[in-house]
Design an enzyme around this catalytic site. Sequence first.
Site, PDB file in Angstrom:
ATOM      1  N   GLY A   1       0.699  -1.130   0.152  1.00 39.59           N
ATOM      2  CA  GLY A   1       0.150   0.056  -0.137  1.00 39.59           C
ATOM      3  C   GLY A   1       1.069   1.204   0.078  1.00 39.59           C
TER       4      GLY A   1
ATOM      5  N   GLY B   1       0.825   5.301   1.669  1.00 36.93           N
ATOM      6  CA  GLY B   1      -0.054   6.181   2.196  1.00 36.93           C
ATOM      7  C   GLY B   1       0.791   7.172   2.404  1.00 36.93           C
ATOM      8  N   GLY B   2       0.315   8.297   3.445  1.00 36.11           N
ATOM      9  CA  GLY B   2       0.849   9.783   3.630  1.00 36.11           C
ATOM     10  C   GLY B   2       2.235   9.656   3.970  1.00 36.11           C
ATOM     11  N   MET B   3       2.673   8.706   4.502  1.00 37.92           N
ATOM     12  CA  MET B   3       4.236   8.903   5.083  1.00 37.92           C
ATOM     13  C   MET B   3       5.199   8.009   3.916  1.00 37.92           C
ATOM     14  SD  MET B   3       3.849   8.198   8.896  1.00 37.92           S
ATOM     15  CE  MET B   3       5.670   8.301   9.370  1.00 37.92           C
ATOM     16  N   GLY B   4       4.515   7.117   3.108  1.00 41.65           N
ATOM     17  CA  GLY B   4       5.371   6.513   2.026  1.00 41.65           C
ATOM     18  C   GLY B   4       4.673   5.058   1.685  1.00 41.65           C
TER      19      GLY B   4
ATOM     20  N   VAL C   1       4.486   0.998   1.670  1.00 46.70           N
ATOM     21  CA  VAL C   1       4.695  -0.174   2.716  1.00 46.70           C
ATOM     22  C   VAL C   1       4.805  -1.533   1.595  1.00 46.70           C
ATOM     23  CG1 VAL C   1       3.779  -1.604   4.270  1.00 46.70           C
ATOM     24  CG2 VAL C   1       3.209   0.758   4.222  1.00 46.70           C
TER      25      VAL C   1
ATOM     26  N   ASP D   1      -4.276   7.545  12.910  1.00 47.27           N
ATOM     27  CA  ASP D   1      -4.554   7.106  11.950  1.00 47.27           C
ATOM     28  C   ASP D   1      -5.316   5.853  11.537  1.00 47.27           C
ATOM     29  OD1 ASP D   1      -4.352   7.797   8.963  1.00 47.27           O
ATOM     30  OD2 ASP D   1      -2.414   6.934   8.611  1.00 47.27           O
TER      31      ASP D   1
END
Length: 765
Positions: free
Chosen positions: A41, A43-46, A48, A157
């Site tokens: 996936g 997401g907002g942080m990077g 996975v 989150d």
Amino acid sequence: MSVGPHDPTLDSADAEGVAASPSLARRSVLAGRYELRGLLGVGGMGAVYRALDLELDELVALKMLRRELTQADGALERFRREVKLARRVTHPNVARTFDIGRDEGGARFLTMELVDGPSLARRLVDQRLPSAEVLRIAGAVCEGLRAAHAVDVVHLDLKPDNVLTAGERVVVTDFGIARYARGDAARTGGIVGTPAYMAPEQVLGTPTDPRADLYAFGLLLFEMLAGTPAFVGDSPLAVASARLVRPPPDLAEHRPDLPPALVTLVRELLAREPEGRPESAAAVLERLAGVEPARSSLRPGGALASAVASRTLAMVPLRWSGEPGERWIADGIGEDLEDALCAARGLRVRAASERGPEEDTQAWGRRQGVELVLDGSVRRAGAGVRISLRLTSTEDGFRLWAERFEGALEELLVMSDRAAASVAEAAGRARVAPATRATSAEAVELYLRALSAMRGSMATSGEDPRRLLTRAAQLAPDDARVHATLAIAHLVSGFSAEAVEADGHVEAREHAERALQLAPELVEPWVALARVHFAQGNSPEAARALHRALRHGVSNALAQDFGVRFCAELDLADDARRHARNALWIDPNRPFVRLELLRLDALDDAWDAVVEGLGELRAISPMHAALGAVRFSVWRGRRLVPLPEIDLPPEARLMDGVFDAEGAYRGVDEVLAHFGTLRSKLAGERLGRRLYLQLEAEVAARGERWERALEAMGLALDDGLEDVGWIQRCPLFEGLREDARFQRMRAELEARAAPAIAAWRASVA
């Protein structure tokens, strides 16, 4: 060997040498230890990834942290602190966080427990969740939150993507932005979280405490029970802001069968102010324990909802290294590979489009708005063929997978299926169903040449796909894709309308049914059946077949295109627009879809949108823009936009010519005479004739030739017309609304369309 985002092998235009043998796939390895095995996936942080810990020989989840986040002042120390935070939470319903690491390029990553099962987001797309299952999942999530809050950790989150299910186990994961409940509550630290699931205090950037997680839990519970998010909007900001200006929706309106206690709990969890929410996760658990599950099952999000939770991929047309006359090999394999990936559950595929010669893979993929890019090359290798492919993450440029396949010509389709299965696996545990493929060299060549011709390749221009595929089906009677492609070719081959009516529908149905016997999970035979049923006036069966097609391949452009047409004709405008959004995501250059959207806008009297849309369509297809402009100008009673200087069909040229310099309508009888000729010319093709009869009725109504308008409408009804929105809302028919004959035709049309509408609604329920 470590391969980072700037490794020169990733920027090579030719993927030769990406594998030492046909069976060995090469992948990126971080810090000499973690081999990337697939995308889980973004997401907002990077991003996975699924990764193999080469030292311990165990699979882990590895989150790459975006460089801009780690390079900010104090960011690295904050991430170290957050790893410590996450490691404080030890509970069966919380995924464990292991460590923070750094690759050779300086990028930081986190390693976490890998929970080998689908996310809740995925399950909400794929399944109906009975209320008992919703309560089981909700209880487990709440247990995880209670464990985190007990050690003063707030998740901040929580969302369906961060809830994983593995058998009976339910796990909350990704504490990447977690904070202490004590000490941090007084500082804002900016806005963090996912907009669709933020508590109001997160949206405002004000202090947060564990009740922010309870709000997100309320949103999650609402979505599981209602089958739709509580707040929706055109952008993340609009979704986040909605909860500041609107009260939460009433769950009872979506699910009147639910126990009042559960409806009340969700309403309290979604209270605007933290003080209005339950005091703790423990209190929520106690109230959940007292709820009896409702007996009915949930509505699923529907086929279109898979766009929300799927991995997204775009494919660059495969490069051909060889004689120009054999380019059909690369074109055909690319089409076959793309078709297989379109049918992979959990994967959403954009239509192949060219990449600029100087544009790197990562930049191109970001411009396409996808998470993954598949590119590669095809070349002759002695008497056989070599296919070299690679899959790249657009988040950070890492290569997730690269492999070379080499074999004889008769093995090409088997190699294509192997490649599709490997790509789907690397893309995040998607699956491509196995199928029997042609293994005759002649059948393979005929099939690939046909695919290339249907794509419009210059290498096979002028070839008849139906002839090629008919022979291929004779040589490979058990290849479902050959039969399915032949069924579609009979419907879209570009032959005359009379030819399609005479034998094409019969042939299409026979080959579609053969394909379904061999591989019922294919998309194309269901699309072919839907179109045949629709053309022959059996719209309820068309609805059921179309729904099956969409279930098996949400990324199939033919299925989405027909979905637009089918739903628009039945005045299922919301469904038609959803199909159109999906179709244009797959391929923005689909003029028919844009034209159908403009027709819906015109029926809604949204003329500014029509004019704007005609301008956009003109840049894609001047001919379709001109045809739309002519028709909608007749509806409006004046020329809406100047027409491009192109050769128009005679009926369009005549219809446009009736507007004089002042915009008045002239020469109606000449246009009607032309349409009278078309009636007899198209007498054998009911589906095509219906459209021209509708145009004839529109021209007659614009010229106030009411008898002629009614006559054309009656003939269109005889040919199976079901265009409910047209007869109900077309502005040209205002002068007929009180006519008894018009009212009878309208009632007949509505009664005819009702079974199809009911069948469609039942199929998606």
